[in-house]
Design a protein around this motif. Structure first.
Motif, short mmCIF file in Angstrom:
data_model
loop_
_atom_site.label_atom_id
_atom_site.label_comp_id
_atom_site.label_asym_id
_atom_site.label_seq_id
_atom_site.Cartn_x
_atom_site.Cartn_y
_atom_site.Cartn_z
N GLU A 7 0.69 -1.12 -0.12
CA GLU A 7 0.06 0.11 -0.10
C GLU A 7 0.85 1.30 -0.16
O GLU A 7 0.56 2.37 -0.58
CB GLU A 7 -0.81 -0.06 1.24
CG GLU A 7 -1.88 -1.03 1.08
CD GLU A 7 -2.66 -1.36 2.35
OE1 GLU A 7 -3.85 -1.92 2.48
OE2 GLU A 7 -2.10 -1.09 3.54
N ILE A 8 1.93 1.26 0.79
CA ILE A 8 2.97 2.57 0.63
C ILE A 8 3.41 2.81 -0.79
O ILE A 8 3.48 3.74 -1.38
CB ILE A 8 4.13 1.91 1.61
CG1 ILE A 8 3.72 2.17 2.90
CG2 ILE A 8 5.33 3.12 1.43
CD1 ILE A 8 4.90 1.63 4.22
N ILE A 9 3.87 1.83 -1.35
CA ILE A 9 4.16 1.72 -2.79
C ILE A 9 3.10 2.34 -3.60
O ILE A 9 3.41 3.19 -4.38
CB ILE A 9 4.71 0.56 -3.51
CG1 ILE A 9 5.94 -0.20 -2.60
CG2 ILE A 9 5.08 0.52 -4.94
CD1 ILE A 9 6.28 -1.47 -2.85
N SER A 10 1.84 1.68 -3.53
CA SER A 10 0.75 2.22 -4.60
C SER A 10 0.30 3.82 -4.20
O SER A 10 0.11 4.46 -4.80
CB SER A 10 -0.35 1.22 -4.74
OG SER A 10 -0.90 1.34 -3.57
N HIS A 11 0.43 3.83 -3.04
CA HIS A 11 -0.17 5.17 -2.40
C HIS A 11 0.85 6.41 -2.52
O HIS A 11 0.42 7.56 -2.89
CB HIS A 11 -0.71 5.26 -1.08
CG HIS A 11 -1.80 4.67 -0.94
ND1 HIS A 11 -2.33 3.36 -0.61
CD2 HIS A 11 -3.24 5.34 -0.84
CE1 HIS A 11 -3.61 3.17 -0.44
NE2 HIS A 11 -4.31 4.48 -0.63
N PHE A 12 2.07 6.13 -2.32
CA PHE A 12 3.11 7.33 -2.40
C PHE A 12 4.07 7.17 -3.55
O PHE A 12 4.78 8.19 -3.81
CB PHE A 12 3.78 7.07 -1.10
CG PHE A 12 2.88 7.52 -0.05
CD1 PHE A 12 2.22 8.71 0.32
CD2 PHE A 12 2.67 6.43 1.07
CE1 PHE A 12 1.53 8.78 1.59
CE2 PHE A 12 1.82 6.52 2.09
CZ PHE A 12 1.25 7.72 2.38
#
Ligand code: ADP
Ligand code: MG
Length: 322
Positions: A7-12
């Motif tokens: 989720e970190i990769i896709s959100h940020f």
């Protein structure tokens, strides 16, 4: 809500909307794929910034994003390469949305300014540390290496030296100086400008170049070692601005200019026959630089000269294991 790794990769970080023309595959697969244009050389460089070693614990995410990009681009600048792609490996102690939002927004803002695409990376948990790899293109065959300085070359430095060190000093110690100058110097420490356009111009006619990350003595020392040469540098010719000479002690600013580094200016050498080309670039305001000395033979060694006399000096700059 706390995001997990994916989720970190896709959100940020998976944020590029426009596809760059040579990028076959960016973030989201097991590796990125790039098409290297014909007659280009790919330049690759990696740098790591570790909390406590390269930046203070209280650094803002904005400043960290800037610094990590700038120090990496500076290495490509010293090769005369145009930066195109970047990978980001980030290790952080926890998943902190506010911090990540601020870091990534600034990271992309800077990448967009330079027209660089984030093409991949790695995300891990641990003490804060950031590793970037930058990939750039060099058109044609001419390279700008440390090893090509020749006896008789003139030695130059872009911009001014010692200002990042002065900014670092001011971040730690209070000193009564003009607030505008104080802000300027701190800015020079936190937001050094990689000399990319200068490097691209210099590649055409300079013999050797390096970016000044560890101090002039240490970095010019690398050129001398690789080129098997010596050098005479005139202390009074070093580009040290009035902001330093009017506000700090002579010992301090010479020490900073020679040994501190982090100015990320370029030190380069040009043969006498190419000086016209350099002077033309200076006249056209494509590069701002100062002549500081000459390349000599290896036997003559590396000398710092003040009023026609050699002065004693330390031969080392910053080194992680000293
Ligand atoms: P793998 O497990 O195959 O190494 P990852 O799950 O680590 O893949 O990464 C998935 C995708 O996300 C890859 O394309 C990788 O390059 C990218 N990626 C991971 N972390 C980052 C990051 N911090 N910034 C940009 N891209 C990232
Ligand atoms: Mg991975």
């Amino acid at each position: 809500m706390k995001y997990n790794e994916f989720e970190i990769i896709s959100h940020f970080f998976n944020k590029h909307k426009k596809k760059e023309k040579n990028l076959i595959k960016g973030i989201g697969d097991d590796s990125a794929l790039i098409k290297i244009p014909k007659n280009n050389i790919l330049a690759i460089s990696t740098d790591t910034l570790v909390e406590g070693t390269h930046f203070f614990k209280n650094i803002t995410p904005e400043n960290l994003a800037y610094k990590t990009i700038a120090v990496n681009l500076s290495d490509l600048a010293a090769m005369g390469a145009l930066p195109k792609w970047i990978t980001l490996s980030i290790t952080m102690p926890k998943s902190n949305n506010k911090w990540l939002k601020c870091f990534s927004e600034n990271f992309f803002k800077i990448l967009n300014q330079y027209k660089i695409t984030l093409i991949g990376g790695d995300t891990n948990c641990g003490p804060l540390s950031i590793t970037l790899s930058v990939y750039g293109l060099i058109q044609g065959k001419k390279t700008l290496l440390r090893k090509n300085a020749k006896e008789g070359d003139l030695i130059y430095v872009t911009g001014c030296l010692g200002e990042s060190a002065a900014g670092f000093f001011l971040l730690q110690k209070k000193k009564k100086i003009d607030i505008k100058i104080q802000k300027y110097l701190i800015q020079k420490h936190l937001n050094p400008i990689p000399r990319i356009s200068e490097g691209i111009i210099l590649r055409k006619f300079a013999n050797a170049a390096i970016d000044i990350s560890d101090g002039l003595v240490s970095d010019l020392g690398h050129i001398l070692e690789k080129s098997q040469c010596g050098a005479d540098i005139e202390l009074n010719k070093l580009p040290i601005s009035k902001k330093l000479t009017n506000n700090f002690k002579k010992n301090n600013y010479f020490d900073w200019a020679l040994y501190f580094g982090e100015d990320y200016e370029l030190c380069f050498t040009v043969s006498k026959k190419n000086i016209k080309k350099l002077n033309f670039a200076i006249k056209k305001h494509l590069i701002q630089c100062k002549h500081i000395g000459y390349i000599t033979s290896k036997e003559k060694g590396f000398n710092l000269i003040e009023n026609n006399k050699k002065i004693n000096f330390k031969k080392t700059g910053f080194n992680h294991f000293n």
